[in-house]
Motif scaffolding. Structure first.
Motif, PDB file in Angstrom:
ATOM      1  N   PHE A 142       0.801  -1.224   0.000  1.00 45.22           N
ATOM      2  CA  PHE A 142       0.000   0.000   0.000  1.00 45.22           C
ATOM      3  C   PHE A 142       0.834   1.275   0.000  1.00 45.22           C
ATOM      4  CE2 PHE A 142      -3.948  -2.072   2.160  1.00 45.22           C
ATOM      5  CZ  PHE A 142      -4.256  -2.692   0.957  1.00 45.22           C
ATOM      6  N   ALA A 143       2.133   1.206   0.324  1.00 42.22           N
ATOM      7  CA  ALA A 143       2.931   2.423   0.478  1.00 42.22           C
ATOM      8  C   ALA A 143       2.964   3.277  -0.788  1.00 42.22           C
ATOM      9  CB  ALA A 143       4.351   2.062   0.906  1.00 42.22           C
ATOM     10  N   ASP A 144       2.873   2.655  -1.952  1.00 44.03           N
ATOM     11  CA  ASP A 144       2.893   3.395  -3.219  1.00 44.03           C
ATOM     12  C   ASP A 144       1.699   3.019  -4.087  1.00 44.03           C
ATOM     13  OD1 ASP A 144       4.280   5.299  -4.905  1.00 44.03           O
ATOM     14  OD2 ASP A 144       4.789   3.627  -6.223  1.00 44.03           O
ATOM     15  N   HIS A 145       0.593   2.589  -3.443  1.00 43.33           N
ATOM     16  CA  HIS A 145      -0.571   2.161  -4.206  1.00 43.33           C
ATOM     17  C   HIS A 145      -1.342   3.380  -4.749  1.00 43.33           C
ATOM     18  CE1 HIS A 145      -4.414   0.306  -5.208  1.00 43.33           C
ATOM     19  NE2 HIS A 145      -3.782  -0.854  -5.174  1.00 43.33           N
ATOM     20  N   PRO A 146      -1.743   3.369  -6.021  1.00 39.68           N
ATOM     21  CA  PRO A 146      -2.416   4.539  -6.610  1.00 39.68           C
ATOM     22  C   PRO A 146      -3.659   4.990  -5.846  1.00 39.68           C
ATOM     23  CG  PRO A 146      -1.788   2.980  -8.320  1.00 39.68           C
ATOM     24  CD  PRO A 146      -1.504   2.307  -7.018  1.00 39.68           C
ATOM     25  N   PHE A 147      -4.500   4.063  -5.405  1.00 38.56           N
ATOM     26  CA  PHE A 147      -5.729   4.419  -4.693  1.00 38.56           C
ATOM     27  C   PHE A 147      -5.409   5.125  -3.378  1.00 38.56           C
ATOM     28  CE2 PHE A 147      -9.282   3.229  -1.808  1.00 38.56           C
ATOM     29  CZ  PHE A 147     -10.322   3.864  -2.481  1.00 38.56           C
ATOM     30  N   VAL A 148      -4.392   4.643  -2.697  1.00 34.57           N
ATOM     31  CA  VAL A 148      -3.978   5.243  -1.423  1.00 34.57           C
ATOM     32  C   VAL A 148      -3.418   6.641  -1.661  1.00 34.57           C
ATOM     33  CG1 VAL A 148      -2.409   5.000   0.546  1.00 34.57           C
ATOM     34  CG2 VAL A 148      -3.576   2.987  -0.378  1.00 34.57           C
ATOM     35  N   LYS A 149      -2.608   6.797  -2.706  1.00 33.91           N
ATOM     36  CA  LYS A 149      -2.023   8.103  -3.007  1.00 33.91           C
ATOM     37  C   LYS A 149      -3.088   9.104  -3.461  1.00 33.91           C
ATOM     38  CE  LYS A 149       1.193   6.616  -5.874  1.00 33.91           C
ATOM     39  NZ  LYS A 149       2.374   6.685  -6.766  1.00 33.91           N
ATOM     40  N   GLU A 150      -4.062   8.641  -4.207  1.00 33.48           N
ATOM     41  CA  GLU A 150      -5.133   9.536  -4.650  1.00 33.48           C
ATOM     42  C   GLU A 150      -5.929  10.074  -3.468  1.00 33.48           C
ATOM     43  OE1 GLU A 150      -7.426   7.241  -7.383  1.00 33.48           O
ATOM     44  OE2 GLU A 150      -5.793   7.114  -8.854  1.00 33.48           O
ATOM     45  N   ARG A 151      -6.240   9.217  -2.500  1.00 35.85           N
ATOM     46  CA  ARG A 151      -6.985   9.664  -1.322  1.00 35.85           C
ATOM     47  C   ARG A 151      -6.139  10.638  -0.499  1.00 35.85           C
ATOM     48  NH1 ARG A 151     -10.937   7.035   1.638  1.00 35.85           N
ATOM     49  NH2 ARG A 151     -11.592   6.237  -0.406  1.00 35.85           N
ATOM     50  N   ALA A 152      -4.849  10.349  -0.382  1.00 33.31           N
ATOM     51  CA  ALA A 152      -3.964  11.262   0.344  1.00 33.31           C
ATOM     52  C   ALA A 152      -3.972  12.645  -0.311  1.00 33.31           C
ATOM     53  CB  ALA A 152      -2.545  10.695   0.391  1.00 33.31           C
ATOM     54  N   ALA A 153      -3.890  12.668  -1.626  1.00 30.43           N
ATOM     55  CA  ALA A 153      -3.889  13.948  -2.343  1.00 30.43           C
ATOM     56  C   ALA A 153      -5.214  14.681  -2.174  1.00 30.43           C
ATOM     57  CB  ALA A 153      -3.600  13.715  -3.823  1.00 30.43           C
ATOM     58  N   ALA A 154      -6.304  13.944  -2.204  1.00 30.81           N
ATOM     59  CA  ALA A 154      -7.625  14.564  -2.052  1.00 30.81           C
ATOM     60  C   ALA A 154      -7.772  15.202  -0.673  1.00 30.81           C
ATOM     61  CB  ALA A 154      -8.720  13.520  -2.277  1.00 30.81           C
ATOM     62  N   TYR A 155      -7.311  14.495   0.382  1.00 32.48           N
ATOM     63  CA  TYR A 155      -7.403  15.041   1.741  1.00 32.48           C
ATOM     64  C   TYR A 155      -6.466  16.237   1.906  1.00 32.48           C
ATOM     65  CZ  TYR A 155     -10.364  11.489   3.973  1.00 32.48           C
ATOM     66  OH  TYR A 155     -11.420  10.700   4.357  1.00 32.48           O
ATOM     67  N   LEU A 156      -5.301  16.190   1.265  1.00 36.13           N
ATOM     68  CA  LEU A 156      -4.368  17.312   1.305  1.00 36.13           C
ATOM     69  C   LEU A 156      -5.019  18.573   0.741  1.00 36.13           C
ATOM     70  CD1 LEU A 156      -1.512  18.617   1.536  1.00 36.13           C
ATOM     71  CD2 LEU A 156      -1.034  17.653  -0.722  1.00 36.13           C
TER      72      LEU A 156
END
Length: 401
Positions: free
Chosen positions: A59-73
């Motif tokens: 999960f550390a570089d998973h696209p879905f995880v990164k997209e959610r991180a960017a959205a919350y940012l």
């Protein structure tokens, strides 16, 4: 005292401590990853198969995880801006804690800054003078340090030895709180605590069981709910579970899950929670996505265990001692520390990143390389690693030709 003399004494202290570490073979120079944390990464300018990471589910570089991180940012900003008890609790913090409690099947959950500080915060808040703590001898350093902050009586029982645990409970009666503490999965050997039987012993003496599930959460139990769930104890009110959000979940943080009263106590007393700024929104978003992802797609857990079984079986076929590991943490025993460190160097030459560990991290004579297989590894990754292990093991005389 002059400034120059103070500086000299400081430099002498720094130099002597560094020399001592180097002479003892304990000096650490971390490898630098030049690409994201994945099953294959880049070190010293070359691609390597990564067997050193705790990124169990990829999960550390998973696209879905990164997209959610960017959205919350973008929605909530870069930081929380304050400690949680003043002005740093955002709605997303409480939403994630409710999500985590539902996933863990507990009444509540509280997120702290790291797994290490979670043990300090929970043990420091819960334990008082007159209490009794029984701790497994191989428990994590964060438990040991957390207990140092407590005035409770501390006793250590032999690793996973229920008879020794029972003996200590019999020999040290108290009217205070009795707490039996264990890792769920032990980080160096990869074995699982006998939690079902341990809870039974604890209950004989009116003791509460405390489980640090750092390496079990995201790995064991239905949908990766952890060691407590693996043993069917998720609804037990006399079981406290803590853990980290930095391993299988791919981000950072720690949690304590249990009764709502535990959450309230920690909010009011846990010093790491009271005196540290809340998690940045991007971290919260990434964690929320990771918990969703493992529930939506069973293939992450399935691939993790398929890869684990294959890698263990093939290592044993080659003749390596994996020390009875039951989980994706797979030690390969080399004996003394110089052999393990040399094996790590030779593996890296062959494109395999796997770190050697010796005394005092592990007992003398049991130096090893600790491998962690992930859901992201392909069969080609594992076969490449196994081929390198075969060459290195024969070169060092650890396995036969």
């Amino acid at each position: 005292m002059t400034t120059a003399l103070q500086a000299t004494r400081l430099q002498d202290r720094l130099s002597s401590e560094l020399t001592r570490l180097k002479d003892a073979g304990l000096f650490i120079s971390p490898r630098v990853l030049e690409a994201p944390q994945r099953a294959r990464t880049r070190i010293l300018g070359r691609e390597v198969v990564n067997l050193a990471s705790n990124n169990y589910l990829g999960f550390a570089d998973h696209p879905f995880v990164k997209e959610r991180a960017a959205a919350y940012l973008h929605a909530w900003g870069a930081g929380a801006g304050a400690v949680r008890t003043i002005a740093g609790t955002l709605q997303i913090h409480e939403d994630f804690e409710a999500q985590l409690a539902a996933f863990k099947h507990t009444g509540s959950a509280l997120v702290l800054q790291s797994g290490f500080t979670t043990n300090q915060g929970v043990l420091g808040s819960l334990l008082q003078d007159g209490d009794l703590v029984l701790s497994d001898e191989l428990n994590h350093a964060s438990i040991i340090d957390g207990l140092r902050l407590s005035k409770a009586t501390k006793k250590v029982f032999k690793h996973k030895d229920l008879n020794d645990l029972r003996r200590l409970l019999q020999e040290h009666p108290t009217s205070g709180l009795k707490l039996v503490i264990t890792d769920g999965v032990f980080s160096m050997d990869g074995d699982i605590a006998p939690l079902g039987e341990m809870v039974k012993v604890a209950r004989e003496f009116g003791a509460v069981t405390y489980v640090d599930d750092a390496h079990g959460s995201g790995v064991l139990g239905e949908q990766g709910r952890g060691t407590v769930h693996h043993f069917g104890l998720q609804h037990a009110e006399d079981v406290i579970q803590v853990g980290t959000l930095s391993k299988a979940w791919g981000v950072v943080g720690g949690y304590a899950a249990g009764h709502q009263d535990l959450r309230e106590l920690l909010i009011n007393k846990a010093r790491p929670f009271l005196f540290s700024t809340g998690h940045p929104p991007a971290v919260v978003g990434a964690l929320s996505a990771a918990i969703e992802l493992v529930q939506q797609d069973s293939s992450f857990i399935e691939r993790l265990w398929d890869n684990t079984r294959y890698f263990k079986r093939e290592l044993q076929t080659l003749g390596f001692d994996i020390f009875g590991s039951e989980t994706p943490i797979t030690p390969v025993i080399f004996g003394e520390a110089p052999a393990a460190f040399e094996a790590s160097r030779l593996l890296l030459e062959r494109g395999i990143f796997a770190v050697g560990l010796g005394f005092p991290t592990v007992p003398k004579g049991l130096a090893r390389i600790r491998n962690i297989v992930t859901a992201e590894h392909t069969r080609d990754d594992l076969d490449t690693a196994l081929s390198a292990y075969a060459e290195v093991g024969r070169q060092l005389g650890v396995i036969g030709g």
